[in-house]
Design a protein around this motif. Structure first.
Motif, PDB file in Angstrom:
ATOM      1  N   GLY A   1      -2.644  -6.028   0.876  1.00 51.87           N
ATOM      2  CA  GLY A   1      -2.949  -4.641   1.165  1.00 51.87           C
ATOM      3  C   GLY A   1      -4.357  -4.284   0.717  1.00 51.87           C
ATOM      4  N   PHE A   2      -4.779  -3.080   1.089  1.00 49.71           N
ATOM      5  CA  PHE A   2      -6.102  -2.611   0.689  1.00 49.71           C
ATOM      6  C   PHE A   2      -6.095  -2.080  -0.737  1.00 49.71           C
ATOM      7  N   TYR A   3      -4.931  -1.701  -1.241  1.00 49.81           N
ATOM      8  CA  TYR A   3      -4.854  -1.152  -2.583  1.00 49.81           C
ATOM      9  C   TYR A   3      -4.169  -2.101  -3.572  1.00 49.81           C
ATOM     10  N   ALA A   4      -3.497  -3.108  -3.080  1.00 46.93           N
ATOM     11  CA  ALA A   4      -2.764  -4.034  -3.948  1.00 46.93           C
ATOM     12  C   ALA A   4      -3.545  -5.335  -4.081  1.00 46.93           C
ATOM     13  N   ASP A   5      -4.121  -5.568  -5.264  1.00 49.18           N
ATOM     14  CA  ASP A   5      -5.035  -6.696  -5.477  1.00 49.18           C
ATOM     15  C   ASP A   5      -4.341  -7.974  -5.938  1.00 49.18           C
ATOM     16  N   TRP A   6      -3.207  -7.826  -6.605  1.00 52.94           N
ATOM     17  CA  TRP A   6      -2.646  -8.942  -7.370  1.00 52.94           C
ATOM     18  C   TRP A   6      -1.408  -9.532  -6.709  1.00 52.94           C
TER      19      TRP A   6
ATOM     20  N   HIS B   1       2.061   9.568   3.677  1.00 50.19           N
ATOM     21  CA  HIS B   1       3.374   9.241   4.226  1.00 50.19           C
ATOM     22  C   HIS B   1       4.323  10.441   4.215  1.00 50.19           C
ATOM     23  N   ILE B   2       3.833  11.601   3.777  1.00 51.34           N
ATOM     24  CA  ILE B   2       4.702  12.765   3.604  1.00 51.34           C
ATOM     25  C   ILE B   2       4.575  13.681   4.827  1.00 51.34           C
TER      26      ILE B   2
ATOM     27  N   ASP C   1       0.821  -1.214   0.000  1.00 46.78           N
ATOM     28  CA  ASP C   1       0.000   0.000   0.000  1.00 46.78           C
ATOM     29  C   ASP C   1       0.852   1.260   0.000  1.00 46.78           C
ATOM     30  N   GLY C   2       1.993   1.214   0.679  1.00 41.69           N
ATOM     31  CA  GLY C   2       2.875   2.374   0.703  1.00 41.69           C
ATOM     32  C   GLY C   2       3.398   2.727  -0.679  1.00 41.69           C
TER      33      GLY C   2
END
Length: 266
Positions: free
Chosen positions: A73-78, A224-225, A45-46
């Motif tokens: 992760g919540f954004y990484a599907d694959w 993250h910034i 996700d990061g």
């Protein structure tokens, strides 16, 4: 199809990036770092947050997809072993574009009426720079709501509600809802000082302003910034007009992601 791949930077992610790059070029797709139609993040996700901030100026043009080389992760599907299937689906335009709300943060300064605007995919957090108590007047819809005293404030998007917001005891909000959530970080509540003590969920047409009571230097994190601001007159939070676009190739419901991340022992 113009594409670009962003890697986490570790050996595993870099090797997978190179493999995908070669495969996609062989299939006739065009690497384009400046104006990609699809951005693939390889990592977690990061890494996708990093990709989002690199291409947030292309929100209407670019869709994102995540390949995770670590934990789900919540954004990484694959998964890495699925990338050939993913690339074939990209080549054949076999995907649906879905949109998630973003958080707009505008910092206004006392000097010369200047301001700075940021977009966040997960959240913004606000603290003092020296670790002292944050004291802010909180206005909602231009009406004074409370004077907050505590360690800080976290303002999250629905998709970001599963991140730091959850650790603070905030609610989980489905990304189909256009809203932001304000969650307290260690507020001071006693006979003298009071806050509402509960997370607040604001709809798209509501705006929150926080106004400094004391002259302080503030740490504002946008995802993250980490940013340092001084001379702050007010900070505005609202649902952004822009939305992030994800390329969705198969169903992956939000509540299933929640279950798999926080409940499932498998």
């Amino acid at each position: 199809m113009k594409f670009f791949i962003v890697s986490k930077g570790d050996t595993k992610s870099n090797a997978l990036k190179d493999k995908m790059m070669n495969y996609m070029v062989d299939m006739g797709m065009t690497p384009d770092e400046k104006t990609p139609e699809i951005v693939i993040s390889v990592g977690g996700d990061g890494t996708l947050l990093q990709a989002f901030h690199s291409y947030q100026h292309l929100m209407d043009h670019t869709a994102f997809v995540g390949v995770h080389t670590g934990h789900l992760g919540f954004y990484a599907d694959w998964l890495p072993h699925e990338v050939e299937r993913l690339i074939i689906s990209i080549q054949n335009d076999e995907f649906q574009v879905i949109e998630y709300p973003l958080l707009e943060t505008i910092v206004r300064y006392g000097a010369a009426g200047t301001e700075t605007r940021y977009l966040a995919l997960n959240e913004a957090t606000l603290r003092t720079n020296n670790g002292t108590t944050l004291v802010m007047d909180v206005d909602i819809r231009n009406q004074h709501f409370e004077r907050f005293r505590g360690d800080g404030l976290c303002i999250s998007t629905p998709s970001g509600s599963t991140a730091y917001n959850k650790a603070l005891g905030g609610a989980l909000i489905h990304p189909s809802l256009e809203a932001i959530q304000i969650t307290e970080i260690a507020s001071i509540n006693n006979r003298v000082f009071r806050t509402v003590g509960s997370p607040l969920v604001l709809p798209k047409h509501h705006t929150c302003h926080v106004n400094p009571v004391n002259s302080e230097i503030y740490n504002l994190t946008i995802d993250h910034i980490n940013l340092v601001h001084k001379g702050v007159k007010s900070i505005q939070f609202r649902v952004a007009d822009e939305k992030i676009r994800f390329a969705r190739f198969r169903p992956f419901p939000f509540w299933r992601r929640v279950h798999d991340s926080f409940i499932s022992a498998e």
